[in-house]
Design a protein around this motif. Structure first.
Motif, PDB file in Angstrom:
ATOM      1  N   ARG A   1       0.859  -1.186   0.000  1.00 58.28           N
ATOM      2  CA  ARG A   1       0.000   0.000   0.000  1.00 58.28           C
ATOM      3  C   ARG A   1       0.898   1.239   0.000  1.00 58.28           C
ATOM      4  O   ARG A   1       0.948   1.992   0.957  1.00 58.28           O
ATOM      5  N   MET A   2       1.600   1.447  -1.104  1.00 66.79           N
ATOM      6  CA  MET A   2       2.542   2.565  -1.171  1.00 66.79           C
ATOM      7  C   MET A   2       1.834   3.916  -1.168  1.00 66.79           C
ATOM      8  O   MET A   2       2.440   4.942  -0.898  1.00 66.79           O
ATOM      9  N   ARG A   3       0.525   3.926  -1.451  1.00 70.58           N
ATOM     10  CA  ARG A   3      -0.220   5.195  -1.430  1.00 70.58           C
ATOM     11  C   ARG A   3      -0.636   5.589  -0.019  1.00 70.58           C
ATOM     12  O   ARG A   3      -1.125   6.696   0.196  1.00 70.58           O
ATOM     13  N   ALA A   4      -0.468   4.698   0.950  1.00 68.52           N
ATOM     14  CA  ALA A   4      -0.757   5.051   2.338  1.00 68.52           C
ATOM     15  C   ALA A   4       0.316   6.005   2.857  1.00 68.52           C
ATOM     16  O   ALA A   4       1.412   6.107   2.301  1.00 68.52           O
ATOM     17  N   GLU A   5      -0.017   6.718   3.944  1.00 74.29           N
ATOM     18  CA  GLU A   5       0.960   7.639   4.525  1.00 74.29           C
ATOM     19  C   GLU A   5       2.171   6.871   5.038  1.00 74.29           C
ATOM     20  O   GLU A   5       3.306   7.284   4.864  1.00 74.29           O
ATOM     21  N   ASN A   6       1.902   5.721   5.665  1.00 69.29           N
ATOM     22  CA  ASN A   6       2.936   4.806   6.150  1.00 69.29           C
ATOM     23  C   ASN A   6       3.805   5.419   7.251  1.00 69.29           C
ATOM     24  O   ASN A   6       3.786   6.621   7.497  1.00 69.29           O
ATOM     25  N   PHE A   7       4.576   4.552   7.888  1.00 70.27           N
ATOM     26  CA  PHE A   7       5.512   4.958   8.929  1.00 70.27           C
ATOM     27  C   PHE A   7       6.928   4.954   8.352  1.00 70.27           C
ATOM     28  O   PHE A   7       7.158   4.487   7.235  1.00 70.27           O
ATOM     29  N   THR A   8       7.875   5.461   9.123  1.00 71.39           N
ATOM     30  CA  THR A   8       9.266   5.468   8.691  1.00 71.39           C
ATOM     31  C   THR A   8      10.062   4.506   9.565  1.00 71.39           C
ATOM     32  O   THR A   8       9.623   4.109  10.656  1.00 71.39           O
ATOM     33  N   GLN A   9      11.255   4.173   9.112  1.00 74.11           N
ATOM     34  CA  GLN A   9      12.121   3.326   9.925  1.00 74.11           C
ATOM     35  C   GLN A   9      12.432   3.988  11.263  1.00 74.11           C
ATOM     36  O   GLN A   9      12.523   3.316  12.303  1.00 74.11           O
ATOM     37  N   ALA A  10      12.564   5.314  11.236  1.00 74.56           N
ATOM     38  CA  ALA A  10      12.874   6.033  12.474  1.00 74.56           C
ATOM     39  C   ALA A  10      11.718   5.996  13.467  1.00 74.56           C
ATOM     40  O   ALA A  10      11.919   6.155  14.679  1.00 74.56           O
ATOM     41  N   ASP A  11      10.487   5.770  12.964  1.00 72.31           N
ATOM     42  CA  ASP A  11       9.317   5.688  13.848  1.00 72.31           C
ATOM     43  C   ASP A  11       9.270   4.391  14.638  1.00 72.31           C
ATOM     44  O   ASP A  11       8.588   4.312  15.671  1.00 72.31           O
ATOM     45  N   LEU A  12       9.956   3.364  14.156  1.00 71.35           N
ATOM     46  CA  LEU A  12       9.738   2.015  14.683  1.00 71.35           C
ATOM     47  C   LEU A  12       9.952   1.882  16.194  1.00 71.35           C
ATOM     48  O   LEU A  12       9.093   1.321  16.884  1.00 71.35           O
ATOM     49  N   PRO A  13      11.078   2.332  16.758  1.00 72.29           N
ATOM     50  CA  PRO A  13      11.263   2.139  18.216  1.00 72.29           C
ATOM     51  C   PRO A  13      10.147   2.763  19.035  1.00 72.29           C
ATOM     52  O   PRO A  13       9.616   2.136  19.955  1.00 72.29           O
ATOM     53  N   ARG A  14       9.767   3.994  18.688  1.00 75.73           N
ATOM     54  CA  ARG A  14       8.705   4.669  19.445  1.00 75.73           C
ATOM     55  C   ARG A  14       7.347   3.999  19.226  1.00 75.73           C
ATOM     56  O   ARG A  14       6.561   3.826  20.162  1.00 75.73           O
ATOM     57  N   LEU A  15       7.079   3.610  17.988  1.00 76.41           N
ATOM     58  CA  LEU A  15       5.801   2.970  17.688  1.00 76.41           C
ATOM     59  C   LEU A  15       5.668   1.635  18.408  1.00 76.41           C
ATOM     60  O   LEU A  15       4.629   1.324  19.004  1.00 76.41           O
ATOM     61  N   MET A  16       6.737   0.825  18.377  1.00 82.68           N
ATOM     62  CA  MET A  16       6.660  -0.479  19.023  1.00 82.68           C
ATOM     63  C   MET A  16       6.533  -0.341  20.539  1.00 82.68           C
ATOM     64  O   MET A  16       5.801  -1.109  21.185  1.00 82.68           O
ATOM     65  N   ALA A  17       7.212   0.642  21.132  1.00 82.06           N
ATOM     66  CA  ALA A  17       7.087   0.867  22.572  1.00 82.06           C
ATOM     67  C   ALA A  17       5.661   1.277  22.925  1.00 82.06           C
ATOM     68  O   ALA A  17       5.086   0.817  23.928  1.00 82.06           O
ATOM     69  N   TYR A  18       5.077   2.127  22.082  1.00 86.24           N
ATOM     70  CA  TYR A  18       3.691   2.580  22.294  1.00 86.24           C
ATOM     71  C   TYR A  18       2.716   1.410  22.183  1.00 86.24           C
ATOM     72  O   TYR A  18       1.829   1.233  23.031  1.00 86.24           O
ATOM     73  N   LEU A  19       2.891   0.581  21.169  1.00 90.05           N
ATOM     74  CA  LEU A  19       2.012  -0.575  20.989  1.00 90.05           C
ATOM     75  C   LEU A  19       2.138  -1.550  22.156  1.00 90.05           C
ATOM     76  O   LEU A  19       1.133  -2.000  22.726  1.00 90.05           O
ATOM     77  N   HIS A  20       3.360  -1.874  22.507  1.00 88.69           N
ATOM     78  CA  HIS A  20       3.568  -2.868  23.555  1.00 88.69           C
ATOM     79  C   HIS A  20       3.138  -2.354  24.927  1.00 88.69           C
ATOM     80  O   HIS A  20       2.690  -3.137  25.779  1.00 88.69           O
ATOM     81  N   LYS A  21       3.267  -1.077  25.148  1.00 87.10           N
ATOM     82  CA  LYS A  21       2.741  -0.498  26.392  1.00 87.10           C
ATOM     83  C   LYS A  21       1.258  -0.792  26.523  1.00 87.10           C
ATOM     84  O   LYS A  21       0.756  -1.070  27.621  1.00 87.10           O
ATOM     85  N   ARG A  22       0.551  -0.766  25.386  1.00 88.28           N
ATOM     86  CA  ARG A  22      -0.887  -1.006  25.397  1.00 88.28           C
ATOM     87  C   ARG A  22      -1.242  -2.474  25.165  1.00 88.28           C
ATOM     88  O   ARG A  22      -2.416  -2.815  24.974  1.00 88.28           O
ATOM     89  N   GLY A  23      -0.230  -3.349  25.139  1.00 89.47           N
ATOM     90  CA  GLY A  23      -0.488  -4.767  24.970  1.00 89.47           C
ATOM     91  C   GLY A  23      -0.901  -5.160  23.576  1.00 89.47           C
ATOM     92  O   GLY A  23      -1.592  -6.169  23.369  1.00 89.47           O
ATOM     93  N   VAL A  24      -0.485  -4.378  22.575  1.00 84.58           N
ATOM     94  CA  VAL A  24      -0.859  -4.612  21.176  1.00 84.58           C
ATOM     95  C   VAL A  24       0.393  -4.961  20.378  1.00 84.58           C
ATOM     96  O   VAL A  24       1.451  -4.355  20.559  1.00 84.58           O
ATOM     97  N   LYS A  25       0.290  -5.930  19.496  1.00 85.95           N
ATOM     98  CA  LYS A  25       1.411  -6.331  18.655  1.00 85.95           C
ATOM     99  C   LYS A  25       1.481  -5.452  17.406  1.00 85.95           C
ATOM    100  O   LYS A  25       0.482  -4.881  16.975  1.00 85.95           O
ATOM    101  N   GLY A  26       2.675  -5.394  16.816  1.00 85.88           N
ATOM    102  CA  GLY A  26       2.875  -4.627  15.600  1.00 85.88           C
ATOM    103  C   GLY A  26       3.565  -5.454  14.538  1.00 85.88           C
ATOM    104  O   GLY A  26       4.663  -5.978  14.768  1.00 85.88           O
ATOM    105  N   TYR A  27       2.906  -5.596  13.379  1.00 83.17           N
ATOM    106  CA  TYR A  27       3.453  -6.363  12.265  1.00 83.17           C
ATOM    107  C   TYR A  27       3.771  -5.417  11.109  1.00 83.17           C
ATOM    108  O   TYR A  27       2.932  -4.590  10.730  1.00 83.17           O
TER     109      TYR A  27
END
Length: 846
Positions: A52-78
């Motif tokens: 889905r290249m037309r989506a806004e998407n995340f960046t590689q630099a977002d990953l650490p913060r995004l994964m910490a946010y997801l896991h804090k809430r008990g949600v997985k990220g694929y």
């Protein structure tokens, strides 16, 4: 609408496995919307390599913060790396993977076989999910993905409930424990994912590269035997309704699938919130009550229709229902149907309503021409008298003179619902909390011990600073403990269960209990946020996986390979001296006659000692479902020289036979080519997604004699479970009651620019739409020869025997250096009137 804490972590009253609810996230707001409405996991893309290249998407630099946010809430990220990867892109793909592994991503979703190999080469334990782009429709496909190292497989959307059950049974028989995932809601691709070449052929935008142009949502005309079929207002012949598995949710759970996936990485946060909430609550109802008491709430269907709807349908879950899957009347969002216009005046319209409407709602008038500009706006007033309702609009909102009696009215916007949905994920306070289990231990003169467990298995144990004392008044009862320790309002948790193990009547200050609660939550959150630790081979690179280049094993003279689709074409091809032939017939029973003809040709050539050996290879259908092994048996009974393998079932079924891999295996890089060669394939067909530069890159890193390239063909655009013949030339639902119009008519679909694309069915009743304009790579043959390529394929569709002979002769002259590629293209265009174009090998313009 408020989102209340869920108790879905509590043990179900029934034996059903609790499937994960997986929501899409195209940006941060969508991720938050999914979390606050009950998603167990989200999937998202990065800047490259996602479908889905037309989506806004995340960046590689977002990953650490995004994964910490997801896991804090008990949600997985694929992370989705679910596109084909070209040869020159592996260095970038490797860096993406290293970043994901270091950030503690829960899993990566993958299409490309070569990329799967690289992932497992870099890490022995980083979880890998086989994307629906891998076109897995059977237990053999699941086994193939597992052998690559995938821990979960996303089945093709075309699998029915019965077929999912069958796949599960076959996996159990084979002692394969592989979790399965299915799409439960969202847009349906009319073509099998990973097998759609329409955007690539018509616009140079590959669906296998995340750039789908949605040609299936365009209007088409149906042409049967040269005449345009009058279908009334049904012109969207290839545009399915949107999938909604809500009605069959209990049956889906009973199949034992591990994950239910919502489509929509291009959708809004409101869509993500609304759809996730509906399925979260519906799934919890299934798990908490008997399945036979489950019903779809009218409010849920309304919410789904208002989120985004081209019409909602259960897709292929209930089998092939060709009359309902594609209604053909529009290919864009509509919403909730309100009724037909009964009267139009200078100030408003009168409608017999089938659903409620209120001032402020947005509506659109459907006059049967959705491709044109339509009238629509906000409702100003609503007045009901008898059976009719009068709607008025703002003066400048729409042109009432353009509205006609009989026009259909759709509600496209409900501001009140949209406001309620946004409130579910607005602000900083958690709206959706996950269960927390607490245990309390202690006795006199000892500290109070508090143990907390979340649903993910994290455990924290803390002790009070003060010691417990004997209580003379108000001892710590279970009720008191629940009241104080359950004050979790601004945390990711709610108190699901508290077990009191205190011995005796004890007391501890309330302030101490509050501090214990705060400390436990803080430690548990910190524990959840720690990145997952995956092994990473720091010194390993993709280059160590590249196949060694070696000299060709066969004679260096170039060879033409010809694929024919009927017996007259086969006879014509045999007369040209071509020695390698592929047959792809709609009816496999005719393969026996093809073999007999070839054997006669062999007998006649026995006296010619200079003649090359003649070989005939048979092509089974591109898709194999669990109950279709009989088709493979029919093909094998013909006793051909070999087989053109299209899918994972055929890789398994024809193991030990001579086999060549077809384009549908999506060989786009040397790591993929090497893997299939290790499985015993003699040769591989290069992916049709490759342009001349990408093909050159592949040939430079792969032994050229491994590959063949199709240089003349009618590109297979859509390959579909949807049967256009059945849906629009019969009143039947499938092959059992359609009357087989595919056997009685020659059918084409005419696009908006007048090109008539050829429609054909196969032995499994699947349809392929072939480009009405033949394509050639003749201008690049000399370059490919210099790169070492020696196998060139021509594919015929409906050409006459005379055309077959002429085209083969022209390409023979090309390979012998007698004419140029440009001359061939120009000559065929003029003499055969095939409308030949340069096709997919042409490099894209800068």
């Amino acid at each position: 609408m408020t989102t209340t804490p869920q108790s879905s972590a509590a043990p179900s009253k029934h034996y059903y496995q609790r499937p994960e609810l997986l929501a899409p996230a195209g940006n941060w707001d969508c991720a938050k919307a999914a979390i606050e409405n009950g998603a167990d996991a989200i999937y998202f893309g990065l800047e490259q390599f996602n479908a889905r290249m037309r989506a806004e998407n995340f960046t590689q630099a977002d990953l650490p913060r995004l994964m910490a946010y997801l896991h804090k809430r008990g949600v997985k990220g694929y992370v989705t790396l679910n596109t084909l990867v070209f040869t020159h892109e592996f260095a970038a793909a490797e860096q993406y993977l290293r970043t994901m592994i270091a950030a503690g991503v829960d899993a990566v979703i993958v299409q490309d076989v070569g990329l799967c190999r690289l992932i497992r080469h870099l890490s022995v334990d980083f979880p890998m999910h086989a994307s629906t782009q891998m076109t897995v429709t059977s237990a053999a496909g699941v086994a193939f993905a597992q052998a690559l190292g995938c821990q979960l497989v996303v089945l093709a959307r075309e699998c029915s409930l019965k077929q999912i059950h069958k796949i599960q049974q076959q996996l159990k028989t084979q002692a394969l424990e592989v979790p399965l995932e299915v799409f439960v809601h969202g847009a349906l691709c009319v073509a099998y994912s990973g097998q759609c070449l329409t955007s690539e052929a018509l616009g140079g935008r590959s669906a296998n590269r995340g750039e789908c142009a949605q040609a299936c949502r365009m209007p088409y005309e149906l042409v049967a035997d040269g005449e345009t079929v009058d279908l009334g207002d049904r012109r969207y012949l290839l545009s399915p309704q949107d999938l909604s598995g809500l009605a069959v949710l209990p049956e889906l759970v009973q199949t034992g699938v591990t994950c239910l996936k919502i489509e929509g990485r291009l959708k809004t946060p409101e869509y993500v919130a609304n759809v996730t909430r509906v399925y979260r609550q519906a799934l919890d109802r299934v798990l908490q009550s008997a399945a036979d008491r489950y019903t779809v709430l009218p409010s849920d269907r309304y919410a789904l229709e208002m989120s985004f709807s081209r019409g909602l349908d259960s897709g292929w879950f209930e089998g092939n229902r060709n009359q309902t899957l594609v209604h053909g009347r529009f290919g864009k969002k509509r919403g909730v149907y309100l009724g037909e216009v009964k009267r139009v005046s200078q100030t408003g319209v009168e409608v017999e309503l089938t659903a409620a409407v209120k001032p402020g709602d947005g509506v659109v008038f459907d006059g049967g021409h959705p491709e044109a500009s339509e009238q629509g706006g906000r409702v100003y007033s609503v007045a009901t008298q008898a059976s009719r309702t009068r709607l008025t609009f703002g003066r400048r909102d729409l042109d009432l003179s353009q509205i006609r009696v009989g026009d259909k009215l759709w509600k496209t916007s409900d501001p009140e619902l949209e406001k309620q949905v946004r409130q579910t994920y607005s602000g900083d306070r958690p709206h959706f909390q996950q269960p927390l289990l607490l245990e309390v231990y202690g006795q006199v003169d000892q500290p109070l011990t508090l143990v907390g467990r979340d649903r993910q298995g994290h455990v924290v144990q803390i002790e009070s600073d003060r010691l417990l004392v004997e209580a003379h008044k108000r001892p710590l009862t279970t009720q008191t403990l629940e009241q104080q320790l359950g004050r979790l309002g601004n945390t990711p948790f709610y108190l699901a269960q508290l077990t009191n193990h205190l011995i005796g009547a004890l007391m501890l200050p309330v302030s101490e209990l509050n501090q214990l609660r705060r400390d436990l939550v803080a430690q548990l959150v910190q524990l959840r946020q720690q990145p997952l630790k995956w092994h990473l081979q720091s010194a390993t690179t993709y280059q160590t996986l590249l196949p060694p280049l070696s000299a060709p094993e066969v004679a260096s003279s170039p060879q033409l390979i010809v694929l024919v689709r009927n017996l007259p074409q086969l006879q014509a091809a045999l007369s040209t001296g071509v020695t390698t032939l592929y047959c792809e017939f709609e009816d496999p029973r005719k393969y026996q006659q093809a073999i007999e003809w070839v054997n006669q040709q062999r007998s006649a050539a026995q006296t010619d000692t200079t003649a090359l050996p003649l070989s005939l290879w048979l092509a089974p259908p591109r898709i194999t479902k669990p109950s279709e092994v009989y088709i493979l048996e029919q093909v094998k009974r013909a006793k051909a020289d070999g087989y053109l393998v299209r899918n994972y079932d055929q890789l398994s079924y024809f193991a030990g036979e001579r086999c060549i891999g077809d384009f549908s295996l999506n060989v786009a890089n040397p790591l993929t080519a090497d893997y299939f060669k290790q499985l015993g394939l003699e040769r591989l067909t290069a992916s049709y997604d490759l342009n001349i530069q990408q093909l050159s890159d592949l040939l430079s890193q792969t032994p050229p004699y491994w590959l063949e390239v199709t240089i003349h063909q009618h590109m297979p655009l859509f390959h579909m479970e949807h049967c256009v013949f059945c849906a629009f030339l019969s009143t039947g639902q499938d092959f059992r009651d359609c009357g087989r119009p595919c056997e009685a008519h020659q059918v084409k679909v005419r696009d908006r620019v007048g090109t008539e694309h050829i429609l054909q069915a196969d032995a499994g009743c699947r349809n392929t739409v072939y480009n009405g304009v033949a394509q050639t790579g003749s201008e690049y043959v000399h370059r490919l020869l210099n790169l070492g390529l020696r196998h060139f394929r021509l594919e015929f569709l409906q050409e006459t025997p005379t055309q077959v002979k002429q085209i083969i002769t022209s390409y023979q002259q090309l390979l012998q250096g007698q004419i140029s590629g440009t001359r061939l293209w120009q000559t065929l265009k003029l003499s055969s009137q095939l409308g030949v174009t340069r096709g997919p090998l042409e490099a894209p313009s800068e």
